[in-house]
Design a protein around this motif. Structure first.
Motif: not given
Ligand SMILES: *Cc1c(COP(=O)(O)O)cnc(C)c1O
Length: 250
Positions: A24-38
């Motif tokens: 799975p993508i680590p939570e920190a990676g998911i958070e970083a991706a969401l920050a860019v999407l936001r």
């Protein structure tokens, strides 16, 4: 230690998971991706004042990881190999050496330029046969070898580099299976003129699709940045050589 490893009778950890099931993508990676999407600034050149694009930061970090002077992020490992061949100024019709035990995107990168793959045998160890490499290089007159470290099997890189130097053959390493691996302490991708890596979803680092190219050669790096489509925004690349380099002015 997790449930994908089990101790065998000799007390060694054995991988018992699936080789084709991603972590799975680590939570920190998911958070970083969401920050860019936001914020929505998804393109490497589309940044707010003072902001450095994630792509640029990744290139810098990867260059540091393998100890390369320059790194360029691309759409795939295949795109990195084709870009490296173009940066080495391989022309349509040119012969390009490559080990025969490989994956379709490797000869595919050669064919994408209209160049001709010249296949080299592999040994019982599944690494490139250096004697046959010399035969094929002399017979074809090829000046470039696209070497795939297939399934993680790395040949004697000292012998390969000295043979290629003697033959006047420049080496591009396909490290789709060897990101993080080393030969005598030197990371794979750092023996030849250019190292190419894939971050396709089955590889060591998973971005879905993606790739890197690394080199210490300023002229090759400058050409690669332009070939990757940097248009007038060359200066946004921080893991690239400065503007004075031949090629960067083009
Ligand atoms: C996956 C792979 C490539 C190509 O990488 P993509 O990012 O999928 O284009 C090249 N060589 C080998 C050996 C591979 O396994």
């Amino acid at each position: 230690m997790n449930e994908r490893f089990q101790s065998d009778m000799a007390g060694q950890d054995r991988f018992t998971g699936s080789f084709t099931q991603q972590e799975p993508i680590p939570e920190a990676g998911i958070e970083a991706a969401l920050a860019v999407l936001r914020h929505g600034r998804l393109h490497r050149y589309n940044t707010a004042p003072g902001e450095v694009a994630e792509t640029v930061l990744l290139e810098e970090e990867f260059a540091g990881y393998v100890g390369a002077a320059y790194c360029l992020g691309l759409a795939s490992g295949g795109a990195a190999m084709a870009c490296a061949l173009r940066a080495l100024q391989v022309q349509a019709g040119d012969p390009v050496l490559s080990n025969a035990f490989t994956l379709a995107p490797v000869p595919g990168a050669i064919a994408s330029l209209g160049a001709k793959p010249v296949f080299v045998d592999v040994t019982e160890d599944l690494t490139i046969d250096l004697a046959h490499l010399e035969v094929q290089a002399r017979a074809s007159g090829a000046k470039v070898l696209l070497l795939s470290h297939m399934r993680g099997h790395i040949c004697d890189m000292d012998a390969l580099v000295s043979l290629c130097d003697r033959l006047g053959v420049r080496v591009i390493e396909d490290c789709a299976h060897t990101m993080g691996a080393k030969w005598k302490g030197v990371p794979s991708g750092r023996h030849g003129a250019v190292g190419c890596y894939s971050t396709q979803t089955y590889k060591h680092m998973n971005s879905g699709e993606g790739g890197f190219l690394v080199t210490d050669d300023a002229e090759l790096a400058a050409r690669a940045v332009l070939l990757s489509g940097s248009y007038m925004l060359y200066a946004r690349h921080r893991a690239a050589p400065g503007r004075g380099v031949r090629g960067a002015e083009a």
